[in-house]
Design a protein around this motif. Structure first.
Motif, PDB file in Angstrom:
ATOM      1  N   TRP A 174     -11.254   4.937  -6.413  1.00 61.58           N
ATOM      2  CA  TRP A 174     -11.932   5.003  -5.115  1.00 61.58           C
ATOM      3  C   TRP A 174     -13.450   4.930  -5.255  1.00 61.58           C
ATOM      4  N   THR A 175     -13.986   5.536  -6.297  1.00 62.19           N
ATOM      5  CA  THR A 175     -15.452   5.640  -6.393  1.00 62.19           C
ATOM      6  C   THR A 175     -16.007   5.088  -7.704  1.00 62.19           C
ATOM      7  N   GLY A 206      -5.168   5.435  -8.969  1.00 65.67           N
ATOM      8  CA  GLY A 206      -5.978   4.495  -8.216  1.00 65.67           C
ATOM      9  C   GLY A 206      -7.458   4.780  -8.399  1.00 65.67           C
ATOM     10  N   ARG A 240      -7.503   9.180  -1.421  1.00 66.82           N
ATOM     11  CA  ARG A 240      -8.957   9.311  -1.522  1.00 66.82           C
ATOM     12  C   ARG A 240      -9.426  10.693  -1.102  1.00 66.82           C
ATOM     13  N   SER A 241      -8.722  11.319  -0.168  1.00 67.63           N
ATOM     14  CA  SER A 241      -9.118  12.638   0.334  1.00 67.63           C
ATOM     15  C   SER A 241      -8.716  13.766  -0.604  1.00 67.63           C
ATOM     16  N   LEU A 245      -0.849   6.099  -1.827  1.00 70.87           N
ATOM     17  CA  LEU A 245      -2.252   6.452  -1.624  1.00 70.87           C
ATOM     18  C   LEU A 245      -2.502   7.243  -0.348  1.00 70.87           C
ATOM     19  N   LEU A 288      -9.153  13.918  -4.261  1.00 73.61           N
ATOM     20  CA  LEU A 288      -9.620  13.717  -5.632  1.00 73.61           C
ATOM     21  C   LEU A 288     -10.015  15.062  -6.231  1.00 73.61           C
ATOM     22  N   GLU A 328      -0.800   2.457  -8.292  1.00 70.66           N
ATOM     23  CA  GLU A 328      -1.979   3.146  -7.748  1.00 70.66           C
ATOM     24  C   GLU A 328      -1.479   4.399  -7.048  1.00 70.66           C
ATOM     25  N   HIS A 338       2.285   1.283  -3.997  1.00 73.69           N
ATOM     26  CA  HIS A 338       1.225   2.277  -4.137  1.00 73.69           C
ATOM     27  C   HIS A 338       1.579   3.531  -3.333  1.00 73.69           C
ATOM     28  N   CYS A 384     -15.192   1.930  -9.251  1.00 75.54           N
ATOM     29  CA  CYS A 384     -14.712   0.568  -9.442  1.00 75.54           C
ATOM     30  C   CYS A 384     -15.883  -0.346  -9.851  1.00 75.54           C
ATOM     31  N   CYS A 385     -15.678  -1.283 -10.785  1.00 77.57           N
ATOM     32  CA  CYS A 385     -14.380  -1.610 -11.368  1.00 77.57           C
ATOM     33  C   CYS A 385     -14.495  -1.783 -12.876  1.00 77.57           C
ATOM     34  N   THR A 417       0.820  -1.221   0.000  1.00 78.09           N
ATOM     35  CA  THR A 417       0.000   0.000   0.000  1.00 78.09           C
ATOM     36  C   THR A 417       0.845   1.259   0.000  1.00 78.09           C
TER      37      THR A 417
END
Length: 530
Positions: free
Chosen positions: A380-381, A378, A352-353, A318, A355, A348, A316, A383-384, A286
């Motif tokens: 987050w919202t 990556g 997420r915070s 992230l 975007l 990735e 990643h 997928c997929c 990660t």
């Protein structure tokens, strides 16, 4: 009280002052440009040596002096009623205070590869959407997929029938991306084909490779994948095999790290036995810094001891504290200590915070500067199997439309020539390059991103004299890329014409919203008679 900056130009040079309440002008070739508070540029004029000092001529494109005019005597003042926001030119040498960002068009870094433009998922199940209008325009170099969250699909739970539903998605997406320019590659995420996608195989009591000491299903899955890769005619240099996704995160790996290491050893050996040209990527943690460096080193040493070193090292980024440049530097140091030289991949990225257009551009710039060979946004919202490029496109009644973030990646993709050297700060950074294939006479661009609110940002554009030597005039345009779900075009907030450009041009960007990104375009003057 207006602030005065003294400037001694050469005769016949150009200068500009915007939105100035007070303009101070000296006689001869001593010019005092003054402005109250934060006022900037107002008008452009050609200075010609005249008998009585300086003669004012050739106001630019209808921008005329205000009713107060100018006074040429000593250091007198004159009022101007002009309030035009259209930006004209300045050949003023930058102030002694360093700029926030420096772009040196005279220092070529490398040919553009768009290594930061890639996607985890982001395509439709059959790979046909989105259209080339939205996808090919971004010059993507990497796609990652494995049929994640396909209904009824998972080798571990549904056997070959479930696997085939997921594999069909992989195969069709591979076929589509190989039609795109730039020779993009596809990462086959084996853990998705197993079913470990945070939805299907997710619990302790679900089947995981090696349970009870039995590796038969894991071995059989790898054999089936290699058979299908061969039958599909996939090119070895166009695919990568990712052993497992985020094995340090219990959402995707419910067993011990020792079990993961055995999974890795068996997986690499089996793939290389069955498919000698297999390119294997890992460990796919990660993140790396600050707390996983030791785990990464232990894993790497295990791969060396067992002859299972990957072909590509990936991870990643992230978390907001991740910096791709710092991570890549540490990875290279560790590889050097073990006499290894391997390509790097961040498959990735983007927290997420964050975007938003501003941070997306920041992360993209830092990945480009990290000099990794591959990277992918990556998800987050979206997928997929949503064909929205992980949120870069927005569905509307008129079909998919580009967001501000899409334009960030489009401006990056427009740099198809040479990338040049840039420097930034801890809050704002930039990537810049030439644009030999762009329409509308654009010859070079700079993309700027931020991880906070930088307010006013100063940018020094260096080396323009050599770049634009063949042009009598050129245009500099500053574009705001708003963080909005639908953006038809970036907004040009300032424009500037430069004539016989000096080696350095300074521009200022009023960065009022940290969620926005900015771009600077340089091109030929469309109104140039030559």
């Amino acid at each position: 009280m207006a602030f005065c900056e003294r400037w001694t130009p050469n005769v016949s040079s150009l200068y500009t002052v915007l939105k100035s309440d007070d303009l101070y002008e000296g006689s001869g070739t001593d010019i005092y440009i003054c402005w109250k508070k934060n006022s900037k540029v107002l008008m452009k004029k050609e200075l010609v040596d005249g008998a009585g000092g300086i003669d004012r001529r050739a106001f630019l494109r209808g921008i005329t002096a205000g009713a107060g005019g100018f006074t040429v005597a000593g250091c007198s003042t004159a009022e101007s009623n002009t309030t035009s926001e259209s930006v004209t030119t300045t050949d003023v040498t930058p102030a002694s205070e360093p700029a926030d960002v420096v772009v040196d068009f005279g220092a070529t870094r490398e040919s553009a590869t768009h290594n930061a433009n890639g996607f985890l998922y982001g395509l439709s199940y059959d790979g046909q959407d989105p259209s080339d209008k939205w996808l090919a325009a971004l010059q993507p170099g990497l796609f990652v997929g494995g049929g994640a969250r396909v209904e009824g699909g998972a080798w571990a739970l549904d056997g070959e029938t479930g696997y085939e539903k997921r594999w069909r998605m992989v195969e069709q997406q591979y076929e589509r991306i190989r039609t795109l320019p730039g020779d993009p590659e596809y990462v086959i995420r084996i853990s998705d084909l197993w079913g470990a996608d945070a939805v299907r195989v997710v619990d302790e009591d679900h089947p995981w490779p090696g349970d009870g000491g039995n590796w038969d299903q894991w071995d059989a899955l790898l054999e089936r994948i290699v058979s299908d890769v061969t039958d599909a005619g996939m090119e070895p240099n166009a695919i990568q095999f990712e052993i497992w996704n985020e094995p340090n995160y219990e959402l995707f790996w419910k067993r011990s790290q020792e079990r993961f290491r055995e999974l890795w050893r068996r997986g690499v050996r089996t793939l290389r036995d069955l498919y000698p040209r297999a390119r294997i990527v890992g460990p796919n943690y990660t993140h790396l810094l600050p707390d996983l460096r030791n785990r990464f080193e232990e894993w790497l040493e295990m791969t060396i001891d067992t002859g299972t070193v990957p072909d590509i090292v990936n991870w990643h980024d992230l978390q907001e504290w991740n910096d791709p440049v710092a991570d890549a530097t540490v990875v290279r140091e560790i590889l050097d200590e073990h006499d290894l030289d391997l390509p790097l991949e961040i498959n990735e990225y983007l927290p997420r915070s964050q975007l938003n257009a501003g941070y997306d551009a920041w992360d993209l710039v830092r990945i480009d500067k990290a000099d990794v060979q591959y990277a992918a946004l990556g998800v987050w919202t979206e997928c997929c199997s949503n064909p929205r490029l992980v949120g870069l496109l927005t569905p509307t009644d008129d079909g998919l439309r580009p967001s501000g973030r899409w334009w960030v990646h489009r401006r990056y993709a427009s740099m198809t020539g040479d990338l040049v050297e840039t420097s930034g700060t801890s809050r704002v950074d930039a990537v810049a390059g030439t644009c030999p294939t762009e329409p509308e006479s654009v010859t070079a661009r700079t993309l700027l991103g931020t991880n906070s609110r930088p307010e006013t940002v100063t940018v020094d554009l260096r080396g323009l004299g050599a770049r634009l030597a063949a042009e009598s005039r050129a245009e500099i345009a500053i574009e705001r890329i708003p963080d909005a779900p639908v953006v038809d075009e970036p907004e040009i907030i300032r424009q500037r014409t430069i004539t016989a450009p000096q080696d350095i041009q300074r521009v200022s960007i009023p960065w009022n919203d940290r969620l926005d990104a900015y771009a600077i375009s340089i091109g030929t003057d469309p109104d140039d008679d030559q």
